[in-house]
Write a protein that holds these residues in place. Structure first.
Motif, PDB file in Angstrom:
ATOM      1  N   MET A   1     -26.608 -11.719  31.990  1.00 10.74           N
ATOM      2  CA  MET A   1     -27.524 -10.913  32.281  1.00 10.74           C
ATOM      3  C   MET A   1     -27.058  -9.684  32.914  1.00 10.74           C
ATOM      4  O   MET A   1     -27.769  -8.821  33.617  1.00 10.74           O
ATOM      5  CB  MET A   1     -28.768 -11.585  33.298  1.00 10.74           C
ATOM      6  N   LEU A   2     -25.714  -9.712  33.117  1.00  7.70           N
ATOM      7  CA  LEU A   2     -25.044  -8.444  33.796  1.00  7.70           C
ATOM      8  C   LEU A   2     -25.633  -6.999  33.280  1.00  7.70           C
ATOM      9  O   LEU A   2     -25.704  -6.057  34.111  1.00  7.70           O
ATOM     10  CB  LEU A   2     -23.736  -8.392  33.772  1.00  7.70           C
ATOM     11  N   ALA A   3     -25.765  -6.869  31.894  1.00  5.10           N
ATOM     12  CA  ALA A   3     -26.239  -5.677  31.347  1.00  5.10           C
ATOM     13  C   ALA A   3     -27.646  -5.317  31.732  1.00  5.10           C
ATOM     14  O   ALA A   3     -28.218  -4.302  31.333  1.00  5.10           O
ATOM     15  CB  ALA A   3     -25.965  -5.660  30.005  1.00  5.10           C
ATOM     16  N   GLU A   4     -28.644  -6.551  32.019  1.00  6.27           N
ATOM     17  CA  GLU A   4     -30.244  -6.254  32.281  1.00  6.27           C
ATOM     18  C   GLU A   4     -30.309  -5.801  33.487  1.00  6.27           C
ATOM     19  O   GLU A   4     -29.556  -5.940  34.579  1.00  6.27           O
ATOM     20  CB  GLU A   4     -30.584  -7.642  31.998  1.00  6.27           C
ATOM     21  N   THR A   5     -31.483  -5.042  33.694  1.00  3.13           N
ATOM     22  CA  THR A   5     -32.047  -4.336  34.809  1.00  3.13           C
ATOM     23  C   THR A   5     -33.519  -4.863  35.032  1.00  3.13           C
ATOM     24  O   THR A   5     -34.465  -4.252  34.135  1.00  3.13           O
ATOM     25  CB  THR A   5     -31.932  -2.875  34.969  1.00  3.13           C
ATOM     26  N   PRO A   6     -33.753  -5.649  36.081  1.00  2.83           N
ATOM     27  CA  PRO A   6     -35.360  -6.053  36.158  1.00  2.83           C
ATOM     28  C   PRO A   6     -36.149  -4.958  36.738  1.00  2.83           C
ATOM     29  O   PRO A   6     -35.431  -3.942  37.180  1.00  2.83           O
ATOM     30  CB  PRO A   6     -35.193  -7.123  37.285  1.00  2.83           C
ATOM     31  N   PRO A   7     -37.457  -4.871  36.397  1.00  2.00           N
ATOM     32  CA  PRO A   7     -38.147  -3.792  36.624  1.00  2.00           C
ATOM     33  C   PRO A   7     -38.390  -3.678  38.216  1.00  2.00           C
ATOM     34  O   PRO A   7     -38.182  -4.679  39.046  1.00  2.00           O
ATOM     35  CB  PRO A   7     -39.710  -4.474  36.223  1.00  2.00           C
ATOM     36  N   GLY A   8     -38.330  -2.301  38.509  1.00  2.00           N
ATOM     37  CA  GLY A   8     -38.430  -2.068  39.691  1.00  2.00           C
ATOM     38  C   GLY A   8     -37.098  -1.977  40.565  1.00  2.00           C
ATOM     39  O   GLY A   8     -36.938  -1.843  41.913  1.00  2.00           O
ATOM     40  N   THR A   9     -36.106  -1.944  39.685  1.00  2.00           N
ATOM     41  CA  THR A   9     -34.690  -1.913  40.551  1.00  2.00           C
ATOM     42  C   THR A   9     -33.775  -0.690  39.412  1.00  2.00           C
ATOM     43  O   THR A   9     -34.264  -0.692  38.530  1.00  2.00           O
ATOM     44  CB  THR A   9     -34.140  -3.382  40.337  1.00  2.00           C
ATOM     45  N   TYR A  10     -32.732  -0.604  40.070  1.00  2.00           N
ATOM     46  CA  TYR A  10     -31.703   0.298  39.316  1.00  2.00           C
ATOM     47  C   TYR A  10     -30.240  -0.171  39.752  1.00  2.00           C
ATOM     48  O   TYR A  10     -30.190  -0.731  40.828  1.00  2.00           O
ATOM     49  CB  TYR A  10     -32.006   1.807  39.692  1.00  2.00           C
ATOM     50  N   GLY A  11     -29.285   0.209  38.886  1.00  2.00           N
ATOM     51  CA  GLY A  11     -27.868  -0.265  39.587  1.00  2.00           C
ATOM     52  C   GLY A  11     -27.100   0.385  38.451  1.00  2.00           C
ATOM     53  O   GLY A  11     -27.406   0.480  37.159  1.00  2.00           O
ATOM     54  N   GLU A  12     -25.947   1.097  38.839  1.00  2.00           N
ATOM     55  CA  GLU A  12     -25.000   1.615  37.647  1.00  2.00           C
ATOM     56  C   GLU A  12     -24.355   0.616  36.853  1.00  2.00           C
ATOM     57  O   GLU A  12     -23.973  -0.453  37.318  1.00  2.00           O
ATOM     58  CB  GLU A  12     -23.853   2.270  38.551  1.00  2.00           C
ATOM     59  N   LEU A  13     -24.125   0.653  35.583  1.00  2.00           N
ATOM     60  CA  LEU A  13     -23.736  -0.237  34.804  1.00  2.00           C
ATOM     61  C   LEU A  13     -22.058   0.010  34.698  1.00  2.00           C
ATOM     62  O   LEU A  13     -21.669   1.168  35.521  1.00  2.00           O
ATOM     63  CB  LEU A  13     -24.030  -0.081  33.256  1.00  2.00           C
ATOM     64  N   GLY A  14     -21.223  -0.851  34.114  1.00  2.00           N
ATOM     65  CA  GLY A  14     -19.932  -0.449  34.130  1.00  2.00           C
ATOM     66  C   GLY A  14     -19.121  -1.224  35.182  1.00  2.00           C
ATOM     67  O   GLY A  14     -19.370  -2.443  35.599  1.00  2.00           O
ATOM     68  N   ALA A  15     -17.970  -0.660  35.730  1.00  2.00           N
ATOM     69  CA  ALA A  15     -16.620  -1.591  36.317  1.00  2.00           C
ATOM     70  C   ALA A  15     -17.462  -1.979  37.780  1.00  2.00           C
ATOM     71  O   ALA A  15     -16.917  -3.075  38.008  1.00  2.00           O
ATOM     72  CB  ALA A  15     -15.702  -0.387  36.444  1.00  2.00           C
ATOM     73  N   GLY A  16     -18.310  -0.965  38.258  1.00  2.00           N
ATOM     74  CA  GLY A  16     -18.619  -1.315  39.661  1.00  2.00           C
ATOM     75  C   GLY A  16     -19.525  -2.840  39.517  1.00  2.00           C
ATOM     76  O   GLY A  16     -19.162  -3.797  40.453  1.00  2.00           O
ATOM     77  N   ARG A  17     -20.229  -3.021  38.665  1.00  2.00           N
ATOM     78  CA  ARG A  17     -21.220  -4.394  38.466  1.00  2.00           C
ATOM     79  C   ARG A  17     -20.394  -5.323  38.139  1.00  2.00           C
ATOM     80  O   ARG A  17     -20.218  -6.437  38.681  1.00  2.00           O
ATOM     81  CB  ARG A  17     -22.057  -4.083  37.551  1.00  2.00           C
ATOM     82  N   LEU A  18     -19.322  -5.272  37.379  1.00  2.00           N
ATOM     83  CA  LEU A  18     -18.134  -6.286  36.918  1.00  2.00           C
ATOM     84  C   LEU A  18     -17.127  -6.552  37.916  1.00  2.00           C
ATOM     85  O   LEU A  18     -17.049  -7.689  38.183  1.00  2.00           O
ATOM     86  CB  LEU A  18     -17.414  -5.733  35.768  1.00  2.00           C
ATOM     87  N   ILE A  19     -16.850  -5.666  38.713  1.00  2.00           N
ATOM     88  CA  ILE A  19     -16.015  -5.915  39.846  1.00  2.00           C
ATOM     89  C   ILE A  19     -16.682  -6.722  40.900  1.00  2.00           C
ATOM     90  O   ILE A  19     -16.111  -7.725  41.534  1.00  2.00           O
ATOM     91  CB  ILE A  19     -15.660  -4.492  40.622  1.00  2.00           C
ATOM     92  N   GLY A  20     -17.984  -6.428  41.246  1.00  2.00           N
ATOM     93  CA  GLY A  20     -18.709  -7.176  42.324  1.00  2.00           C
ATOM     94  C   GLY A  20     -18.837  -8.809  41.833  1.00  2.00           C
ATOM     95  O   GLY A  20     -18.790  -9.643  42.350  1.00  2.00           O
ATOM     96  N   TYR A  21     -19.108  -8.762  40.405  1.00  2.00           N
ATOM     97  CA  TYR A  21     -19.211 -10.030  39.735  1.00  2.00           C
ATOM     98  C   TYR A  21     -18.066 -11.112  39.984  1.00  2.00           C
ATOM     99  O   TYR A  21     -17.920 -12.224  40.240  1.00  2.00           O
ATOM    100  CB  TYR A  21     -19.731  -9.983  38.332  1.00  2.00           C
ATOM    101  N   ALA A  22     -16.738 -10.466  39.569  1.00  2.00           N
ATOM    102  CA  ALA A  22     -15.698 -11.018  39.350  1.00  2.00           C
ATOM    103  C   ALA A  22     -15.051 -11.599  40.832  1.00  2.00           C
ATOM    104  O   ALA A  22     -14.646 -12.497  40.947  1.00  2.00           O
ATOM    105  CB  ALA A  22     -14.549 -10.298  38.866  1.00  2.00           C
TER     106      ALA A  22
END
Length: 426
Positions: free
Chosen positions: A67-88
């Motif tokens: 679900m990393l590429a998904e964005t729930p309603p009422g939220t936002y967030g940059e895709l790409g390296a930042g999200r992957l780094i936090g997850y990893a």
């Protein structure tokens, strides 16, 4: 100390060095590698009861990557390296603490005596107090670490990574209506300092007061008195509540002359505190609960977002649109500090909801509740202290993000309980 225990000593006693190098809480991930190698060599590996819940939590986090590429309603967030780094990094930490618990539980009492492990946690408490005093006296203190210099800018510039690799003495916030430095050294942020200070205080008292001689008890009294300064200056209500509940728990669970002596000590300490300059700052913080509205907004937004992926969450945090006052807030060219903190930043329970859904949150709660249930009958000093820490974990999950260092200390405390049960059963 046996050679097999060196990774534990390197983590707890050598933590200031890791912090100065820029590893800080990441040192748990680094040291989990030799722990895993040494653990593999001493198969078969013993596993504690209830640890399957943590394995499921880790497995669920792997699934949440879908679900990393998904964005729930009422939220936002940059895709790409930042999200992957936090997850990893979160995935690596969950795996590292799993390895650490198994490693501690598979070391024999001869290789690593229980008291020595507890006292190493006590040494880290002394480091925490020193870091807290540094934050009070020199809040501007900060420096660029070697790790920060070596990492590429696209990694070191990530806000989550930056907090971990850039050593700072304090975090400045307008909690009282003006800029107030809140101690955070040698940890990643002020709330982590508060959570860690309370957990380490428990083990410091057990290791150096309960099992100490007269000179050790004098040292404990001195360190606790010094710790009161950064504890109050942290403006951390969660920490204050945690310490208060820890005192009540201890009074209730111990008996006889120990209870009478403890009540007397608490009364004297309370009187001294009330007459000290710290009492005024304490009262000011209670009069300005500025974060209540913010927390209420982010928690509500987190639950709503998690409801769109209740089983596996979204793998990483997202930002809410707006804040508790307006829907138009956000980072701009003229206000780089504007915006809203990531969902899940107000407590580990909420972080798990957004990253792993309600399933992950339930597994986390069940893991620590199970530890309390299994070890409640252990009335040894380590047993009483370990159950207390498990209770603090369940309290703090509503107000503190457990990442990075707090989660490591929670699981070390769990390992102490497990090792204690092995000693009783043998």
């Amino acid at each position: 100390m046996s050679g097999a225990a060196w990774p534990v000593a390197a983590l707890l006693v050598g933590y200031p060095v890791w912090w100065a190098l820029g590893f800080g809480g990441l040192s748990m991930i680094v040291l989990s590698v030799p722990m895993a190698v040494l653990l593999w060599r001493r198969r078969p590996v013993k596993v504690p009861r209830g640890f399957g819940l943590w394995v499921l939590l880790l497995a669920g986090y792997l699934v949440s990557a879908l679900m990393l590429a998904e964005t729930p309603p009422g939220t936002y967030g940059e895709l790409g390296a930042g999200r992957l780094i936090g997850y990893a990094m979160r995935l690596a930490l969950y795996a590292a603490v799993l390895i650490m618990v198994l490693y501690l539980g598979n070391l024999t009492e001869r290789e690593l005596p229980q008291l020595r492990l507890v006292r190493m946690l006590g040494v880290l408490f002394v480091t925490t107090v020193a870091g807290g005093l540094l934050g009070v006296l020199f809040p501007w203190f900060a420096f660029t670490s070697p790790v920060e210099l070596l990492l590429p800018e696209w990694v070191s510039g990530n806000p989550f990574v930056q907090n971990l690799i850039h050593p700072t003495a304090a975090q400045t916030q307008k909690v009282l209506g003006y800029a107030s430095p809140r101690p955070e050294a040698p940890f990643e942020w002020a709330n982590a300092w508060g959570s860690n200070a309370s957990v380490l205080l428990v083990w410091f008292v057990v290791g150096w007061w309960v099992h100490g001689r007269a000179r050790h008890k004098l040292f404990v009294a001195l360190m606790v008195a010094l710790a009161a300064i950064p504890v109050v200056y942290s403006l951390n209500r969660g920490l204050w509540i945690g310490i208060g509940l820890a005192v009540v728990y201890t009074i209730v669970r111990v008996g006889g002359r120990t209870r009478v002596a403890l009540c007397g000590a608490v009364a004297v300490a309370g009187l001294v505190f009330a007459l000290s300059p710290l009492a005024s700052l304490f009262a000011q913080r209670l009069d300005k609960p500025h974060s209540n509205d913010i927390r209420a907004f982010t928690v509500t937004a987190t639950i709503a977002a998690a409801g769109h992926s209740p089983l596996i969450g979204y793998g990483n945090t997202r930002n809410a649109m707006g804040n508790h006052r307006t829907i138009t807030t956000g980072k701009t060219e003229w206000c780089r500090a504007c915006g809203h903190p990531p969902l899940g930043g107000d407590g580990q329970l909420w972080l798990l909801m957004i990253t792993q859904g309600f399933t992950g949150a339930a597994l986390y709660v069940a893991f620590f509740l199970g530890a309390i249930r299994r070890h409640w009958s252990d009335r040894s000093p380590i047993g009483l202290a370990g159950v207390l820490v498990m209770g603090l974990v369940l309290l703090y999950m509503f107000i503190y993000d457990g990442l990075v260092t707090p989660l490591g200390l929670y699981l070390i405390s769990f390992a102490l309980l497990w090792r204690n049960s092995l000693g009783r059963d043998s």
